[in-house]
Scaffold this active site. Structure first.
Site, short mmCIF file in Angstrom:
data_model
loop_
_atom_site.label_atom_id
_atom_site.label_comp_id
_atom_site.label_asym_id
_atom_site.label_seq_id
_atom_site.Cartn_x
_atom_site.Cartn_y
_atom_site.Cartn_z
CG HIS A 179 -1.81 1.21 1.24
ND1 HIS A 179 -3.04 1.24 0.63
CD2 HIS A 179 -1.61 2.46 1.74
CE1 HIS A 179 -3.57 2.44 0.77
NE2 HIS A 179 -2.72 3.20 1.44
CB CYS A 180 2.06 3.41 -2.63
SG CYS A 180 3.10 4.86 -2.87
CB VAL A 181 1.47 6.54 2.42
CG1 VAL A 181 1.09 5.47 3.42
CG2 VAL A 181 2.97 6.74 2.37
CG ASN A 184 -4.63 8.09 -0.29
OD1 ASN A 184 -4.42 7.38 0.69
ND2 ASN A 184 -5.70 8.86 -0.40
CG ASN A 185 -5.02 2.88 -5.17
OD1 ASN A 185 -5.64 2.10 -4.45
ND2 ASN A 185 -5.24 2.99 -6.46
#
Ligand SMILES: [Zn+2]
Ligand SMILES: [Zn+2]
Length: 248
Positions: A179-181, A184-185
């Protein structure tokens, strides 16, 4: 109020009520009084637990996928390109650098922002009840990390091999990567390619800004004739200026 604060309040409440319950149980009271007290304490614990759980659930949609890092990401890029435009582009334009070279960072930035939008908006490969049956056939189960027949308790779908439930997005993602902050996805089967393009374009953008800035500095050095200058070292001796000294 964030999740940690709510959890700490919940923990303190439970501990305080438990301590109160223990104190009350140590007193010499009638069976009826003790029973009523204990019942009231249990009701309080359950009530506080439910209240805080509902508060957490109510706030949870706001907490996990907040766009804080996206805002930070955009702010950092704006700061870098503001500095590039103000400190490098204008002077390079006056020094008659080739226009295409000066515009290259902006073109790469446009491509990078396009990849960013695609990556953050794209469906990463959400496993749903309608597509789970077809996705379980895509990759073989190894019997160790991924076992056939496991059902996600949250999504209530059979988990395909190489899929994982993301606690932030609250969904199972096919061929889950992470999950890549920053976007945001989740990064999964359906947006991993765009994510790779995003990383490459980001690297290329940074490289282009660095290259133009380095060319600008070298140009200024050559124009100022600084390479033919001298400086006094710690012992007071005159030394010729060299590139490592100028870089320092
Ligand atoms: Zn799930
Ligand atoms: Zn996610």
């Amino acid at each position: 109020m964030d999740f940690l604060t709510l959890f700490l309040i919940y923990l303190c409440s439970v501990l305080a009520l438990t301590a109160l319950l223990c104190l009350c149980s140590g007193r010499k009271e009638s069976f009826l009084t003790r029973s009523v007290n204990r019942a009231s304490q249990v009701i309080k614990i359950i009530w506080v637990s439910q209240l805080l759980s509902r508060a957490c659930l109510g706030l949870s949609p706001l907490l996990p996928r907040s766009g804080l890092f996206v805002v930070l990401h955009v702010a950092l890029q704006a700061a870098v390109f503001g500095e590039y435009t103000w400190e490098v582009f204008v002077y390079c334009w006056e020094l008659q650098f080739h226009l295409l070279l000066l515009l290259l960072p902006y073109l790469l930035l446009a491509g990078n922002l396009g990849c960013f939008l695609l990556c953050s908006r794209a469906n990463p490969g959400t496993v749903t009840k309608s597509n789970a049956a077809s996705l379980v056939k895509v990759y073989a189960y190894d019997g160790l990390l991924f076992q056939r027949g496991l059902v996600c308790p949250t999504c209530t779908v059979e988990k395909p091999a190489r899929s994982k439930h993301c606690s932030v997005c609250r969904t199972c993602v096919h061929r889950f990567d992470h999950h890549c902050v920053w976007v945001n996805n989740c990064i999964g089967a359906r947006n991993a390619g765009v994510f790779l393009l995003y990383l490459l374009s980001l690297t290329a953008t940074a490289g282009a800004v660095a290259a133009v800035t380095a060319a600008f500095l070298m140009h200024v050095l050559l124009l100022s004739n600084a390479l033919h200058g001298t400086y006094l070292d710690a012992q007071g001796r005159e030394q010729p200026l060299e590139i490592p000294v100028l870089v320092q």
